[in-house]
Design a protein around this motif. Sequence first.
Motif, PDB file in Angstrom:
ATOM      1  N   TRP A  20     -14.884  29.819 -20.629  1.00  0.00           N
ATOM      2  CA  TRP A  20     -16.015  29.952 -19.712  1.00  0.00           C
ATOM      3  C   TRP A  20     -15.695  29.286 -18.379  1.00  0.00           C
ATOM      4  CZ3 TRP A  20     -20.301  32.709 -21.173  1.00  0.00           C
ATOM      5  CH2 TRP A  20     -20.437  32.988 -22.534  1.00  0.00           C
ATOM      6  N   GLU A  21     -16.104  29.935 -17.292  1.00  0.00           N
ATOM      7  CA  GLU A  21     -16.000  29.315 -15.973  1.00  0.00           C
ATOM      8  C   GLU A  21     -17.283  29.637 -15.211  1.00  0.00           C
ATOM      9  OE1 GLU A  21     -13.646  32.559 -13.212  1.00  0.00           O
ATOM     10  OE2 GLU A  21     -12.445  31.100 -14.304  1.00  0.00           O
ATOM     11  N   GLU A  22     -17.536  28.868 -14.171  1.00  0.00           N
ATOM     12  CA  GLU A  22     -18.743  29.108 -13.386  1.00  0.00           C
ATOM     13  C   GLU A  22     -18.426  30.050 -12.225  1.00  0.00           C
ATOM     14  OE1 GLU A  22     -21.842  26.418 -10.900  1.00  0.00           O
ATOM     15  OE2 GLU A  22     -21.404  25.785 -12.954  1.00  0.00           O
ATOM     16  N   GLU A  23     -19.294  31.027 -12.062  1.00  0.00           N
ATOM     17  CA  GLU A  23     -19.167  31.980 -10.966  1.00  0.00           C
ATOM     18  C   GLU A  23     -20.570  32.230 -10.416  1.00  0.00           C
ATOM     19  OE1 GLU A  23     -17.886  36.599 -10.619  1.00  0.00           O
ATOM     20  OE2 GLU A  23     -16.471  35.289 -11.659  1.00  0.00           O
ATOM     21  N   MET A  24     -20.727  32.041  -9.131  1.00  0.00           N
ATOM     22  CA  MET A  24     -22.030  32.215  -8.481  1.00  0.00           C
ATOM     23  C   MET A  24     -23.121  31.392  -9.174  1.00  0.00           C
ATOM     24  SD  MET A  24     -22.101  36.199  -7.372  1.00  0.00           S
ATOM     25  CE  MET A  24     -20.573  37.081  -7.429  1.00  0.00           C
ATOM     26  N   GLY A  25     -22.726  30.241  -9.693  1.00  0.00           N
ATOM     27  CA  GLY A  25     -23.696  29.323 -10.277  1.00  0.00           C
ATOM     28  C   GLY A  25     -24.059  29.561 -11.727  1.00  0.00           C
ATOM     29  N   VAL A  26     -23.394  30.531 -12.392  1.00  0.00           N
ATOM     30  CA  VAL A  26     -23.698  30.797 -13.806  1.00  0.00           C
ATOM     31  C   VAL A  26     -22.425  30.836 -14.636  1.00  0.00           C
ATOM     32  CG1 VAL A  26     -25.850  32.056 -13.352  1.00  0.00           C
ATOM     33  CG2 VAL A  26     -23.714  33.307 -13.464  1.00  0.00           C
ATOM     34  N   PRO A  27     -22.534  30.546 -15.932  1.00  0.00           N
ATOM     35  CA  PRO A  27     -21.360  30.635 -16.808  1.00  0.00           C
ATOM     36  C   PRO A  27     -20.945  32.094 -17.020  1.00  0.00           C
ATOM     37  CG  PRO A  27     -23.128  29.363 -17.833  1.00  0.00           C
ATOM     38  CD  PRO A  27     -23.704  30.029 -16.633  1.00  0.00           C
ATOM     39  N   VAL A  28     -19.641  32.329 -16.881  1.00  0.00           N
ATOM     40  CA  VAL A  28     -19.067  33.664 -17.066  1.00  0.00           C
ATOM     41  C   VAL A  28     -17.928  33.538 -18.078  1.00  0.00           C
ATOM     42  CG1 VAL A  28     -17.808  35.531 -15.925  1.00  0.00           C
ATOM     43  CG2 VAL A  28     -19.702  34.398 -14.741  1.00  0.00           C
ATOM     44  N   LEU A  29     -17.914  34.422 -19.060  1.00  0.00           N
ATOM     45  CA  LEU A  29     -16.829  34.455 -20.043  1.00  0.00           C
ATOM     46  C   LEU A  29     -15.638  35.145 -19.392  1.00  0.00           C
ATOM     47  CD1 LEU A  29     -16.002  33.829 -22.975  1.00  0.00           C
ATOM     48  CD2 LEU A  29     -16.869  36.103 -23.584  1.00  0.00           C
ATOM     49  N   VAL A  30     -14.565  34.393 -19.176  1.00  0.00           N
ATOM     50  CA  VAL A  30     -13.418  34.848 -18.381  1.00  0.00           C
ATOM     51  C   VAL A  30     -12.832  36.161 -18.885  1.00  0.00           C
ATOM     52  CG1 VAL A  30     -11.063  34.249 -17.679  1.00  0.00           C
ATOM     53  CG2 VAL A  30     -12.864  32.529 -17.592  1.00  0.00           C
ATOM     54  N   ASP A  31     -12.650  36.303 -20.194  1.00  0.00           N
ATOM     55  CA  ASP A  31     -11.997  37.503 -20.715  1.00  0.00           C
ATOM     56  C   ASP A  31     -12.974  38.504 -21.333  1.00  0.00           C
ATOM     57  OD1 ASP A  31     -12.561  35.901 -22.900  1.00  0.00           O
ATOM     58  OD2 ASP A  31     -10.689  36.346 -23.933  1.00  0.00           O
ATOM     59  N   ALA A  32     -14.228  38.462 -20.903  1.00  0.00           N
ATOM     60  CA  ALA A  32     -15.201  39.441 -21.390  1.00  0.00           C
ATOM     61  C   ALA A  32     -14.765  40.850 -21.015  1.00  0.00           C
ATOM     62  CB  ALA A  32     -16.586  39.153 -20.807  1.00  0.00           C
TER      63      ALA A  32
END
Length: 152
Positions: free
Chosen positions: A87-99
């Motif tokens: 997980w990493e933060e993108e635009m202020g929300v958690p995003v699953l990197v390899d989704a």
Amino acid sequence: MRHIAAPVFAISTKYEGVRSVIVATAFSSVSFDPPSLLICVNQETSIHAPLMKAEHFCVNVLGHSHRNVADACAMKKGEERFSIGDWEEEMGVPVLVDAQSSLVCRTADRHRFGSHTIFVGEVIGARHRDNAKPLTYFDRRYIDISQAPDLA
């Protein structure tokens, strides 16, 4: 509804520094202009209150390799749910990197209906992978649709 196969999504948000995530299957595209989607979230879930206040959320489309992420969301609580997956933060929300896909949305509208709230999000960021197999839920279990017999 359990007899209707559906892709599995990890819905994530962050409000007042606290990350939240659940798995869900209630998702639909809404409009091309502006690009938008909707998610339906039970009002009893842990993410409901943060989603009611947050300005953004992310719909992470899970691939077949993300069964462990879905299980973590179902069996763990709070921040522990993020212990599985990258997980990493993108635009202020958690995003699953390899989704398979991640769609970051600005919350545009909220509608309560029955036991759920319908959240409409305007897509403000997206990333996609071409080589992912979707994680699919059918009849209360995960299935691999890539193994389904050809019905043609």
